[in-house]
Scaffold this active site. Structure first.
Site, PDB file in Angstrom:
ATOM      1  N   LYS A 194       0.829  -1.212   0.000  1.00  0.00           N
ATOM      2  CA  LYS A 194       0.000   0.000   0.000  1.00  0.00           C
ATOM      3  C   LYS A 194       0.861   1.259   0.000  1.00  0.00           C
ATOM      4  O   LYS A 194       1.577   1.531   0.961  1.00  0.00           O
ATOM      5  CB  LYS A 194      -0.919   0.057   1.220  1.00  0.00           C
ATOM      6  CG  LYS A 194      -1.952   1.178   1.071  1.00  0.00           C
ATOM      7  CD  LYS A 194      -2.646   1.548   2.354  1.00  0.00           C
ATOM      8  CE  LYS A 194      -1.882   2.561   3.157  1.00  0.00           C
ATOM      9  NZ  LYS A 194      -1.792   3.896   2.533  1.00  0.00           N
ATOM     10  N   GLU A 268      10.466   0.737  10.032  1.00  0.00           N
ATOM     11  CA  GLU A 268      11.451   1.791   9.818  1.00  0.00           C
ATOM     12  C   GLU A 268      10.738   3.101  10.088  1.00  0.00           C
ATOM     13  O   GLU A 268       9.837   3.481   9.340  1.00  0.00           O
ATOM     14  CB  GLU A 268      12.002   1.688   8.395  1.00  0.00           C
ATOM     15  CG  GLU A 268      13.351   2.341   8.245  1.00  0.00           C
ATOM     16  CD  GLU A 268      13.241   3.705   7.648  1.00  0.00           C
ATOM     17  OE1 GLU A 268      13.221   4.681   8.436  1.00  0.00           O
ATOM     18  OE2 GLU A 268      13.158   3.802   6.424  1.00  0.00           O
ATOM     19  N   CYS A 302      13.516  10.545   6.765  1.00  0.00           N
ATOM     20  CA  CYS A 302      13.565  10.031   8.133  1.00  0.00           C
ATOM     21  C   CYS A 302      14.980  10.137   8.708  1.00  0.00           C
ATOM     22  O   CYS A 302      15.161  10.297   9.900  1.00  0.00           O
ATOM     23  CB  CYS A 302      13.062   8.601   8.187  1.00  0.00           C
ATOM     24  SG  CYS A 302      13.756   7.574   6.890  1.00  0.00           S
ATOM     25  N   GLU A 399      10.604  15.033  15.678  1.00  0.00           N
ATOM     26  CA  GLU A 399      10.812  14.975  14.224  1.00  0.00           C
ATOM     27  C   GLU A 399       9.890  15.989  13.535  1.00  0.00           C
ATOM     28  O   GLU A 399       8.673  15.887  13.620  1.00  0.00           O
ATOM     29  CB  GLU A 399      10.503  13.563  13.715  1.00  0.00           C
ATOM     30  CG  GLU A 399      10.784  13.405  12.241  1.00  0.00           C
ATOM     31  CD  GLU A 399      10.518  11.989  11.724  1.00  0.00           C
ATOM     32  OE1 GLU A 399       9.432  11.446  11.979  1.00  0.00           O
ATOM     33  OE2 GLU A 399      11.408  11.454  11.048  1.00  0.00           O
TER      34      GLU A 399
END
Ligand code: NAI
Ligand code: MG
Length: 490
Positions: A194, A268, A302, A399
């Site tokens: 997906k 991840e 990331c 983040e």
């Protein structure tokens, strides 16, 4: 195709003529179904959503929204293909199909690059020079292992896991699809993948390639939708493995959903990488590395170098040079070959970044943001950094996933290391120095899956990638990435 008005740049600087990538070779259908059992089918839900171009806010296509019934069908197709053909095919034959996918991505590279930039907002220079070639490289690399698994893991007998469910994010849509698909297929697994809801188009183009490459129906199924579609894949009892890349928040939800099942999984997740610059570093080179580390792909990375630690004696010099360099970065039309920073992927992400710009100032940080105009339509963020922040500030801890850097200073090696490790994340890091011994001490001390030395954001299919702590678990890439799709077998 509509274009954002030509932007530019910084006041009083020079201007480049527009150099837009052509899009006349790009075909985007008005509507896409789900790719299940080798063909595009209508979703059982009957529902579709828009994917837009974040640089113009215009709709590019209508995309099927898969529900549980659709996910059921996709998993059933994958299971049938696994037991019927793919799982028992001669490995050398499997390898040929994967090589063919790699070559076809190369043949259609210009189209993939343009579609990636249109759908996600990243500069064409990056989709052309990074995303698409690396995606092809991943298929080439893992195709080569398909018939050599015995050499990859000498003395171990291995077999595929079965059906893999894979959920990927919007920052590297085609590349993440390649990271997930290539090792899974090489090991003999079949897949339900997906893509993210804001960037489904290159995965759907990849479905076309997979059909053209003649892969047996059901080996790869691509279902589009939002978080509920992802959750349906994760929770499906017919799936043997889940591979997820995305936010730490959703990673935790997935981990909870998988607890107590016998599905294997790799996650991840987010990061808050430290870039550490010692006084003995090549400063100009380091400044380029810092710029690449945080402004690359709008900071939608990331492993972005979103925290900078500079040794005190060179801090003023580095900050001044960084500021000058930041002013020269061109924010604007992702399809323009001069563009350094494209569009922010979505309105939601832009709002989040802008919120952090306010938070950082409210916490007492000094915001330095590049000047210049940005187009009126579309989602844009001029590159920025904070000075005067401290370890406990949210802009240092959380983040942001945008072109925003937090800068701090240090005096000693140990102080730098301690500050670098003071984060819930552990995905990547960078060290800049001309002393090899310092590099080795730092790379051993920083708790991160990858630490670059005198460079940043370099990727290669042969090297494993993944995180410590809240950055996830398991590794992708290299032999580690292969291992994650195998179990012991007779
Ligand atoms: P997200 O984690 O919600 O989305 C990633 C993928 O997971 C998408 O395909 C999404 O549809 C799917 N998903 C969402 N909820 C799910 C669920 N409950 N079960 C299964 N799949 C699910 O990330 P989002 O909301 O797009 O971005 C939010 C923040 O996450 C960003 O601001 C950024 O900080 C971080 N992020 C980190 C990424 C990374 O590579 N580390 C990638 C994307 C986002
Ligand atoms: Mg889009």
């Amino acid at each position: 195709m509509a274009r954002p008005e030509n932007t530019l740049a910084f006041d009083g600087g020079w201007e480049y003529d527009p150099a837009p990538e052509a899009t006349d070779h790009v075909h985007i259908a008005a509507r896409y179904g789900l790719f299940i059992d080798g063909e595009f089918v209508r979703p059982a839900t009957g529902r579709y959503f828009d994917t837009i171009n974040p640089a113009t806010e215009e709709r590019l296509a209508r995309i099927a929204r898969a529900g549980t019934e659709d996910v059921d069908k996709a998993v059933a197709a994958a299971r049938k293909a696994y037991s019927g053909v793919w799982g028992r095919m001669k490995p050398a034959e499997r390898g040929k199909y994967i090589f063919r996918i790699a070559r076809m991505i190369q043949e259609r590279a210009r189209e993939f690059a343009a579609v990636e930039s249109l759908d996600g907002g990243k500069p064409i220079r990056e989709s052309r020079d990074v995303d698409v070639p690396l995606a092809a490289a991943h298929f080439f690399y893992y195709a080569g292992w398909a018939d050599k698994l015995g050499y990859a893991f000498p003395g171990r007998s291995v077999k595929p896991l079965g059906v893999a469910g894979q959920v990927i994010p919007w920052n590297f849509p085609l590349l993440m699809a390649a990271w997930k698909l290539a090792p899974a297929l090489a090991c003999g697994n079949t897949v339900v993948l997906k893509p993210a809801e804001t960037t489904p188009l290159t995965a759907l183009k990849l479905a076309e390639v997979i059909a053209d490459a003649g892969l047996p129906p059901g080996v790869v199924n691509i279902v589009t939708g939002a978080g509920d579609t992802g959750a349906a894949i994760v929770e499906h009892p017919g799936v043997n493995k889940i591979a997820f890349t995305g936010s730490t928040e959703v990673g935790k939800i997935i981990q909870r959903a998988l607890a107590g099942t016998n599905k294997s999984y790799t996650l991840e997740l987010g990061g808050k990488a430290a870039n550490i610059v010692f006084a003995d570093a090549a400063i100009d080179q380091a400044v380029e590395g810092i710029v690449n580390g945080i402004f690359f792909n709008q900071g939608h990375v990331c492993c972005a170098g979103s925290r900078l630690f500079v040794q005190e004696s060179v801090a003023d010099e580095v900050v001044a040079k960084l500021k000058d360099r930041m002013e020269t970065l061109i924010v604007g039309d992702p399809l323009d070959k001069n563009t350094d920073i494209g569009a922010i992927n979505s309105k939601m992400q832009l709002d989040k970044i802008e919120e952090y710009l306010k938070v950082g100032q409210a916490e007492g940080g000094t915001l330095h943001q590049a000047g210049g105009r940005v187009p009126k339509k579309g989602y844009w963020c001029r590159p920025a950094f904070f000075t005067g922040v401290s370890q406990s500030n949210r802009v240092v801890q959380e983040e942001i996933f945008g072109p925003v850097l937090a800068i701090q200073t240090f005096r000693t090696f140990d102080e730098a290391l301690e500050k670098a490790n003071n984060t819930p994340y552990g995905l990547s890091g960078g060290v800049w120095t001309d002393k090899g011994a310092k590099i080795f001490r730092m790379t051993q001390g920083v708790r991160a899956g990858v630490v670059w030395a005198n460079t940043f954001n370099k990727f290669d299919p042969t090297s494993p990638f993944g995180g410590y702590k809240e950055s996830g678990l398991g590794r992708e890439g290299g032999l580690h990435g292969l291992d994650a799709y195998l179990k012991p077998g007779a």
